[in-house]
Design an enzyme around this catalytic site. Structure first.
Site, mmCIF file in Angstrom:
data_model
loop_
_atom_site.group_PDB
_atom_site.id
_atom_site.type_symbol
_atom_site.label_atom_id
_atom_site.label_comp_id
_atom_site.label_asym_id
_atom_site.label_seq_id
_atom_site.Cartn_x
_atom_site.Cartn_y
_atom_site.Cartn_z
ATOM 1 N N CYS A 1 111.998 12.754 54.894
ATOM 2 C CA CYS A 1 111.767 13.180 53.516
ATOM 3 C C CYS A 1 111.708 11.933 52.651
ATOM 4 O O CYS A 1 112.742 11.337 52.344
ATOM 5 C CB CYS A 1 112.860 14.126 53.035
ATOM 6 S SG CYS A 1 112.564 14.739 51.354
ATOM 7 N N HIS B 1 102.393 16.574 60.211
ATOM 8 C CA HIS B 1 101.557 16.929 59.060
ATOM 9 C C HIS B 1 100.134 17.212 59.502
ATOM 10 O O HIS B 1 99.595 16.519 60.379
ATOM 11 C CB HIS B 1 101.513 15.788 58.037
ATOM 12 C CG HIS B 1 102.796 15.578 57.315
ATOM 13 N ND1 HIS B 1 103.081 16.173 56.109
ATOM 14 C CD2 HIS B 1 103.883 14.846 57.639
ATOM 15 C CE1 HIS B 1 104.298 15.803 55.716
ATOM 16 N NE2 HIS B 1 104.800 15.007 56.632
ATOM 17 N N GLU C 1 105.156 23.058 52.723
ATOM 18 C CA GLU C 1 106.107 22.476 53.668
ATOM 19 C C GLU C 1 106.729 23.531 54.577
ATOM 20 O O GLU C 1 106.993 24.658 54.153
ATOM 21 C CB GLU C 1 107.222 21.744 52.918
ATOM 22 C CG GLU C 1 106.754 20.554 52.093
ATOM 23 C CD GLU C 1 107.918 19.726 51.594
ATOM 24 O OE1 GLU C 1 108.778 19.349 52.421
ATOM 25 O OE2 GLU C 1 107.983 19.458 50.381
ATOM 26 N N CYS D 1 105.805 16.163 47.825
ATOM 27 C CA CYS D 1 106.271 15.936 49.197
ATOM 28 C C CYS D 1 105.956 14.491 49.522
ATOM 29 O O CYS D 1 104.781 14.111 49.651
ATOM 30 C CB CYS D 1 105.569 16.886 50.165
ATOM 31 S SG CYS D 1 105.991 16.589 51.912
ATOM 32 N N GLY E 1 104.407 14.001 52.906
ATOM 33 C CA GLY E 1 103.075 14.601 52.818
ATOM 34 C C GLY E 1 102.101 13.691 52.092
ATOM 35 O O GLY E 1 100.922 13.593 52.463
#
Length: 276
Positions: A75, A161, A210, A219, A222
Site C-alpha cells: 500500500c 494489478h 481495489e 490507490c 495502483g
C-alpha cells in the site's frame, strides 16, 4: 479492549494507523472489519499496523489489512502515511527509514518540507509470480468478460494489478467492470483493477477498484502499476502526475529492474479510542 488509533489519509485513500511499537497489540479479522466499518467503526480503506521489525536491517515492520479483514501485500499511500506517523509520533527522526513489509524491505525518504516519498520495489511481470494464469509475460493480455474481451497490462507492485486504458474515465463503469475482472479464474489471489486515461506523456487520470475495499479515492500501488504499464506501452515518461478522485500523486520509474517511487500528500485527520 480499548484501542488507540490515528486516522490518516493520502489523497483521500484513508487509513486507521495503530502503533504496536510502544505497546504490543493483536487484532483479528473481525476486529479489523469493525474498525473499518464506516457506519459503526472509525471507517477506512485499510488498517495499518506498525510493529518492531523482525530483522535487524529494518527500522519498523508494517502490516496492511483491507477493510474486509484480509491482508494486503502493499500500500503505497499507506506507507507514506506510516512515515508521517513515525515522524509525528517521534518514533524515529531519521530522514530515511527502512520498513519491513512481509519479507521485503522498503525505504521512506523525507525532505525538509516533511513530505514522504515511498519505495514500492521493482515491478514483477512474470505471470507465475504475480500470480496470473498466462503462458508468458506480455505488455498486454486479453481478458474475457462475458461476451466482451478487454486488453489489460498485468503487473505486481507488491500486489497484483490489471490496468486498462480508457478514453473517458468519468464515463467508465468501474463498479461493474472491476468486480468482473476480479472474479476471473486467471487471478487466483484476486487483483486490483485500474482504469487509466492518458492525457499526455506526463499526466494521467486514474480510478482503481481495489480487492477487499472496492473503488477508493486513491490507490498508491495502483498509481504505480498504471504508470509502469503506460511506460511499457511507450506512452508515458519516467515521471508522471496521476490524478485520482482524491487528489494528485507523483510516480517515478526508470524502467528495467529499478524500484518505482511514489510521492504525494499524507495527512493526519484525528486521533481517538475505540472499544473492540
Amino acid at each position: 479492549m480499548k484501542l488507540h488509533f490515528t486516522k490518516m489519509h493520502g489523497a483521500g485513500n484513508d487509513f486507521v494507523v495503530i502503533d504496536a511499537v510502544r505497546a504490543a497489540i493483536k487484532i483479528n479479522e473481525d476486529q479489523i472489519r469493525k474498525i473499518a466499518d464506516r457506519q459503526t467503526g472509525v471507517g477506512c480503506d485499510q488498517v495499518l499496523l506498525i510493529e518492531p521489525p523482525k530483522r535487524p536491517d529494518a527500522d519498523f515492520e508494517y502490516r496492511i489489512f483491507n477493510a474486509d479483514g484480509s491482508p494486503a501485500g502493499q500500500c503505497g499511500n499507506g506507507a507514506r502515511c506510516v512515515g508521517r506517523f513515525i515522524h509525528e509520533q517521534r518514533l524515529s527522526a531519521k530522514s530515511i527509514i527502512t520498513l519491513q513489509v512481509g519479507s521485503d524491505l522498503r525505504r521512506l525518504e523525507f525532505d525538509e518540507t516533511g513530505s514522504v516519498k515511498a519505495e514500492l520495489g521493482a515491478p514483477i511481470f512474470a505471470p507465475a509470480q504475480i500470480p496470473f494464469a498466462a503462458d508468458e509475460d506480455a505488455t498486454e493480455h486479453a481478458l474475457t468478460l462475458a461476451n466482451v474481451t478487454v486488453m489489460a497490462g498485468v503487473v505486481s507492485v507488491g500486489n497484483p494489478h490489471a490496468v486498462l486504458l480508457v478514453d473517458d474515465i468519468a464515463a467508465t463503469p468501474v463498479e461493474k467492470i472491476g468486480p468482473m475482472i476480479q472474479s476471473l479464474d486467471v487471478f487466483p489471489e484476486g487483483v486490483n483493477v485500474g482504469f487509466m486515461q492518458v492525457e499526455s506523456n506526463t499526466q494521467v487520470k486514474l480510478r482503481v477498484f481495489e480487492r477487499g475495499a472496492g473503488e477508493t479515492l486513491a490507490c498508491g500501488s495502483g498509481a504505480c502499476a498504471a504508470v509502469i504499464h503506460g511506460i511499457r506501452l511507450g506512452q508515458l515518461a519516467n515521471k508522471v502526475t496521476v490524478s485520482v478522485p482524491g487528489g494528485k500523486l507523483e510516480v517515478s520509474w526508470d524502467n528495467g529492474v529499478s524500484s518505482v517511487w511514489l510521492s504525494g500528500p499524507a495527512e493526519t485527520v484525528f486521533e481517538g479510542k475505540l472499544n473492540l
